[in-house]
Write a protein that holds these residues in place. Structure first.
Motif, PDB file in Angstrom:
ATOM      1  N   UNK A 137       0.728  -1.354   0.094  1.00  0.00           N
ATOM      2  CA  UNK A 137      -0.182   0.201  -0.148  1.00  0.00           C
ATOM      3  C   UNK A 137       0.840   1.234  -0.049  1.00  0.00           C
ATOM      4  N   UNK A 138       1.935   1.355   0.942  1.00  0.00           N
ATOM      5  CA  UNK A 138       2.780   2.135   0.880  1.00  0.00           C
ATOM      6  C   UNK A 138       3.426   2.752  -0.559  1.00  0.00           C
ATOM      7  N   UNK A 139       3.961   1.337  -1.276  1.00  0.00           N
ATOM      8  CA  UNK A 139       4.534   1.611  -2.472  1.00  0.00           C
ATOM      9  C   UNK A 139       3.641   2.203  -3.560  1.00  0.00           C
ATOM     10  N   UNK A 140       2.122   1.747  -3.271  1.00  0.00           N
ATOM     11  CA  UNK A 140       1.331   2.023  -4.373  1.00  0.00           C
ATOM     12  C   UNK A 140       0.918   3.425  -4.391  1.00  0.00           C
ATOM     13  N   UNK A 141       1.127   3.897  -3.151  1.00  0.00           N
ATOM     14  CA  UNK A 141       0.632   5.629  -3.190  1.00  0.00           C
ATOM     15  C   UNK A 141       1.970   6.378  -3.365  1.00  0.00           C
ATOM     16  N   UNK A 142       3.158   5.761  -3.299  1.00  0.00           N
ATOM     17  CA  UNK A 142       4.279   6.616  -3.567  1.00  0.00           C
ATOM     18  C   UNK A 142       4.722   6.776  -5.147  1.00  0.00           C
TER      19      UNK A 142
END
Length: 141
Positions: free
Chosen positions: A20-25
């Motif tokens: 999820x963190x990678x998706x938003x970044x």
């Protein structure tokens, strides 16, 4: 087993958070959704295989033959003669009736008689049952 399930759940939750963190970044703009789904599927499959193998592993129990103590009184209590005890020991080694007869220098019919007597005295019907019951009674190691 509870610890393994807890660790598996925790690692899956951590993986979702990282994705999820990678998706938003930055990866949303570069990679299509199928890549994300494929990566998650491969990781979940690998973790599932690891957890499954860990949970279903059989434990090995080592029995030392040095713990065995022969008790002649128990042998007399069951009513097994010395020769029948010899036949039982050779049965436990996996020898056939003919091989036992050759080893003890007696006829095949004599071995069959001893085997039959053993089956009666141990209240069994087959060689494997007789060996198992003799081990349970601590007659043989």
């Amino acid at each position: 087993m509870t610890r393994t399930i807890f660790l598996y759940s925790l690692s899956l939750a951590g993986l979702v958070i990282v994705l999820k963190l990678l998706e938003y970044r930055f990866l949303v703009r570069v990679l299509p959704l199928e890549i994300y789904l494929g990566t998650v599927a491969v990781l979940f499959t690998a973790l599932g295989i690891w957890a499954g193998r860990k949970l279903t592993r059989t434990k090995t129990v080592v029995v030392h033959e040095s713990d065995f103590q022969f008790d002649p009184a128990l042998l007399a209590k069951v009513g097994i003669s010395k020769r029948e005890y010899e036949v039982l020991g050779l049965m436990a080694q996996g020898l056939s009736n003919q091989e036992i007869a050759d080893a003890l220098f007696v006829s095949l019919n004599t071995i069959k008689t001893h085997s039959s007597n053993l089956f009666l005295k141990l209240d069994t019907k087959r060689r494997t049952q007789a060996i198992q019951k003799a081990k349970n009674l601590r007659l043989i190691p």
